[in-house]
Design a protein around this motif. Structure first.
Motif, short mmCIF file in Angstrom:
data_model
loop_
_atom_site.label_atom_id
_atom_site.label_comp_id
_atom_site.label_asym_id
_atom_site.label_seq_id
_atom_site.Cartn_x
_atom_site.Cartn_y
_atom_site.Cartn_z
N ALA A 78 0.83 -1.21 0.00
CA ALA A 78 0.00 0.00 0.00
C ALA A 78 0.87 1.26 0.00
CB ALA A 78 -0.93 -0.01 1.21
N ALA A 79 1.90 1.27 0.84
CA ALA A 79 2.79 2.44 0.91
C ALA A 79 3.54 2.63 -0.41
CB ALA A 79 3.77 2.28 2.06
N THR A 80 3.97 1.54 -1.01
CA THR A 80 4.69 1.63 -2.28
C THR A 80 3.80 2.17 -3.38
OG1 THR A 80 6.07 -0.26 -1.62
CG2 THR A 80 6.05 0.32 -3.95
N LEU A 81 2.57 1.66 -3.46
CA LEU A 81 1.64 2.13 -4.48
C LEU A 81 1.26 3.59 -4.24
CD1 LEU A 81 -0.64 -1.02 -4.77
CD2 LEU A 81 0.85 -0.10 -6.56
N ALA A 82 1.11 3.98 -2.97
CA ALA A 82 0.79 5.37 -2.66
C ALA A 82 1.92 6.30 -3.10
CB ALA A 82 0.52 5.52 -1.16
N LYS A 83 3.17 5.87 -2.89
CA LYS A 83 4.31 6.68 -3.33
C LYS A 83 4.34 6.78 -4.86
CE LYS A 83 8.40 6.40 -1.56
NZ LYS A 83 8.64 7.77 -1.11
N LEU A 126 20.16 -3.35 1.66
CA LEU A 126 18.98 -3.24 0.79
C LEU A 126 17.70 -3.10 1.62
CD1 LEU A 126 17.80 -3.26 -2.05
CD2 LEU A 126 17.74 -5.77 -1.92
N LEU A 127 17.60 -3.87 2.71
CA LEU A 127 16.40 -3.80 3.53
C LEU A 127 16.28 -2.45 4.23
CD1 LEU A 127 13.92 -5.36 4.46
CD2 LEU A 127 15.26 -6.28 6.35
N ARG A 128 17.41 -1.91 4.69
CA ARG A 128 17.38 -0.59 5.34
C ARG A 128 16.95 0.49 4.34
NH1 ARG A 128 19.36 1.19 10.22
NH2 ARG A 128 18.64 3.32 10.57
N ILE A 129 17.47 0.40 3.13
CA ILE A 129 17.08 1.36 2.09
C ILE A 129 15.59 1.24 1.79
CG2 ILE A 129 17.36 1.95 -0.35
CD1 ILE A 129 20.33 1.13 -0.02
N ALA A 130 15.09 0.01 1.74
CA ALA A 130 13.66 -0.20 1.47
C ALA A 130 12.81 0.41 2.57
CB ALA A 130 13.37 -1.69 1.33
N PHE A 131 13.17 0.15 3.84
CA PHE A 131 12.42 0.74 4.95
C PHE A 131 12.47 2.27 4.89
CE2 PHE A 131 12.59 -3.27 7.59
CZ PHE A 131 11.22 -3.35 7.77
N GLN A 133 12.92 4.22 2.33
CA GLN A 133 12.15 4.74 1.22
C GLN A 133 10.64 4.65 1.48
OE1 GLN A 133 12.94 6.28 -1.73
NE2 GLN A 133 15.03 6.45 -0.95
N ILE A 134 10.20 3.51 1.97
CA ILE A 134 8.76 3.32 2.20
C ILE A 134 8.24 4.24 3.29
CG2 ILE A 134 7.05 1.66 3.06
CD1 ILE A 134 8.70 -0.52 1.62
N THR A 135 9.05 4.45 4.35
CA THR A 135 8.60 5.27 5.48
C THR A 135 9.16 6.68 5.42
OG1 THR A 135 10.45 4.71 6.96
CG2 THR A 135 8.59 3.17 6.89
N GLU A 136 9.92 6.99 4.36
CA GLU A 136 10.56 8.30 4.19
C GLU A 136 11.46 8.66 5.38
OE1 GLU A 136 7.55 11.13 3.09
OE2 GLU A 136 7.27 10.19 1.13
N GLY A 137 12.10 7.61 5.92
CA GLY A 137 13.08 7.81 6.99
C GLY A 137 12.50 7.94 8.37
N ALA A 289 6.00 4.60 11.53
CA ALA A 289 5.95 5.72 10.59
C ALA A 289 4.50 6.11 10.34
CB ALA A 289 6.61 5.32 9.27
N LYS A 290 4.31 7.35 9.92
CA LYS A 290 2.97 7.81 9.61
C LYS A 290 2.55 7.24 8.26
CE LYS A 290 3.60 12.12 12.15
NZ LYS A 290 3.64 13.60 12.07
N PRO A 291 1.37 6.57 8.20
CA PRO A 291 0.97 5.95 6.94
C PRO A 291 0.50 6.96 5.92
CG PRO A 291 -0.76 5.70 8.57
CD PRO A 291 0.40 6.35 9.27
N ARG A 292 0.75 6.65 4.64
CA ARG A 292 0.18 7.43 3.55
C ARG A 292 -1.01 6.65 3.04
NH1 ARG A 292 4.69 9.75 -0.40
NH2 ARG A 292 2.77 10.62 -1.23
#
Length: 560
Positions: A78-83, A126-131, A133-137, A289-292
């Motif tokens: 959901a977060a990926t599609l929202a982004k 890779l997993l840290r980068i994914a987290f 990106q999805i949560t915008e840090g 993280a705050k959801p989008r």
């Protein structure tokens, strides 16, 4: 001529794939990651985000995607599609978003119910980068002590204890110190870990290319020539470790991160990957993280809507005594293949051969029993640590699990062969702020659904005294075992909840209370099975997320 047509077709497909993946502006970028904002500690304000109740007036107009279930798979997609600019709605049957990965608070104690620790979060992984990106840090993690796991084998005077350290070289070196006569076996196992970690993306690629191409590569043997991972994934863990060493204690170390499947029925790649996952450190989430997008709870989906052309076009949601329909051109289910295919699809669709074929590739996973215990006192006063403990009554996991699951209902509580202990209040540095003077512990073991089946028609919190007494027989045995390691907790226990497979069924909608959804057995990780089991389904526009293997235990509020 035909060769030319095939080559042109492959060229067009390759060019189209490249454009689709790299030719458009990516929603992911370094710029979107920002410094973490202040975490909201006010529970009422947090609840406004994670406990938004469902009603039609809260459903956004012109939805692109509906996601069923707010577990880690559902929230990630959901977060990926929202982004990516899609308008997404997540529907959760429970009264709190998060699925297996949320925490719950009872009597002033906060328990994690699934995400006990996670690895591969070192900088630039890779997993840290994914987290990020999805949560915008906005999702922060606390790195745990280097000594992150303790494995205890045997009881009484026959008890042996081994420790597992993280570290790129330290993990292997530390094991060799504890098993000085098996250094060659450990070295070979770590080579398997390295191959598994570096080549698993080849297995994933079987799902990304056309299925006919995947099957062609496998059936001709070309895939096996490319990498040993395709053979290793279908190799029995017990058979392989038997070739490395006869030391049964070391066999346990190689398979101690149990997920409901004995080593003789599990893939050596999965067992190796689970250990490798923590090689560069173990971590615990500090906050969410705050959801989008929109996530609405108390929204049990009763059916996926399918039109006469066999296409999904929305869902039916139970609101009070009525069903209400929500429409979107794409539906993604995060509630497991059995629930999706056997409960949410219309009967005429369920019976179709291609649906039954997909179901036939899977088995129901084991159920779980968890004991949530709250204590008055700090972890220093109680002697609690951030290290997780894995306890085994003997060093033959295959035999002990087989014998345990063959027991009858009345014999099982007194013959538990293994358990896992975690102390979330020690791992989270903010626990002292949110819940001062309190500590908590979660204990987990695997159980059979059939032992609790006679109460399956009862209502949560109203299952009766016999059910309570029966689950407490398990809980008392597990707690007594935990007290042999942490003796100070016994007199400080002030709260205890026990969750069974029926709890999973109620809060997760998991059939037979399967903790890890479909069973992660050896057959499932045969390369051909991996190629055939994809996120798309025989119903057009209906997709399923990956069947979990991230140690999600269950979710619940008041557990009964």
């Amino acid at each position: 001529m035909w060769l030319l047509v095939v080559l042109v077709g492959l060229g067009v497909w390759a060019a189209g794939t490249y454009w689709y993946l790299f030719g458009r502006r990516s929603p992911f970028s370094v710029e979107c990651v920002r410094a973490p904002g202040p975490r909201e500690l006010d529970q009422k304000k947090r609840d406004r985000v994670i406990k938004q109740g469902f009603s039609l007036d809260k459903v956004p107009k012109d939805l692109d995607v509906i996601v069923i279930g707010s577990g880690i798979g559902g929230l990630t997609v959901a977060a990926t599609l929202a982004k990516a600019g899609r308008k997404v709605l997540v529907l959760e049957q429970h009264d709190q978003a998060g699925g297996c990965c949320h925490t719950y608070i009872e009597k002033g104690f906060e328990f994690d119910v699934g995400l006990h620790y996670i690895g591969q979060l070192h900088e630039n992984s890779l997993l840290r980068i994914a987290f990020d990106q999805i949560t915008e840090g906005q999702l922060e993690f606390q790195e745990l002590d280097q000594h992150f796991d303790t494995i205890q084998i045997g009881l009484g005077e026959d008890k042996r204890q081994y420790t597992v350290f993280s570290g790129k070289t330290e993990m292997e070196a530390h094991l060799k110190k504890q098993f000085p006569h098996d250094t060659a076996a450990i070295q070979k196992f770590f080579k398997i870990m390295k191959v598994s970690a570096r080549k698993t993306h080849y297995l994933a690629s079987l799902k990304l290319i056309p299925q006919w191409a995947s099957l062609f590569l496998l059936k001709t043997g070309l895939a096996q020539l490319m990498s040993p991972i395709f053979q290793l994934s279908g190799t029995c863990a017990t058979d392989l470790v038997n070739t490395l060493t006869s030391n049964k204690d070391l066999h346990v170390i190689f398979s101690y991160l149990f997920y409901g499947v004995p080593p003789k029925d599990s893939s050596i790649v999965i067992n190796a990957l689970l250990i490798h996952h923590y090689k560069r450190g173990a971590y615990y989430p500090k906050g969410g993280a705050k959801p989008r997008g929109t996530c609405l709870v108390r929204a049990p989906v009763t059916q996926v809507l399918v039109n006469q052309r066999g296409e999904a076009y929305g869902v039916r949601v139970r609101k009070g005594q009525e069903d209400q329909e929500v429409y979107a051109p794409v539906v993604i289910s995060n509630c497991g293949i059995f629930t999706t295919f056997q409960k949410l699809l219309p009967p005429q669709i369920q019976s179709k051969p291609d649906i039954q074929e997909r179901l036939g590739m899977m088995k129901h996973g084991r159920g779980s029993l968890l004991v949530f215990s709250g204590f008055e006192g700090t972890h220093e006063e109680l002697g609690l640590v951030s290290t997780n403990f894995w306890l085994f009554k003997n060093n033959d996991m295959d035999r002990s699990m087989e014998e345990f699951f063959a027991l009858g209902k009345d014999e099982a509580p007194e013959n538990i062969p293994m358990m896992f202990i975690t102390m979330p209040s020690v791992k989270d540095p903010e626990a002292k702020i949110r819940h001062p003077g309190k500590s908590c512990m979660t204990i987990l073991t695997m159980v059979k659904y059939e032992w609790f089946e006679e109460w399956s028609d009862t209502t949560v919190r109203k299952r009766g005294e016999q059910y309570h007494q029966y689950k407490m027989r398990f809980a008392n045995k597990l707690f007594d075992w935990a007290c042999t390691i942490f003796p100070r907790i016994r007199d400080k226990l002030v709260f205890q909840d026990v969750a069974t497979p029926l709890t999973n069924m109620h809060y997760l909608g998991a059939q037979r209370g399967a903790m890890y959804s479909a069973e992660h057995n050896l057959e499932r990780f045969q390369a051909e099975a991996v190629a055939r089991n994809r996120c798309n389904t025989p119903v057009k526009n209906l997709y399923i997320t990956a069947h979990r293997l991230h140690r999600p235990d269950l979710t619940g509020k008041k557990l009964q």
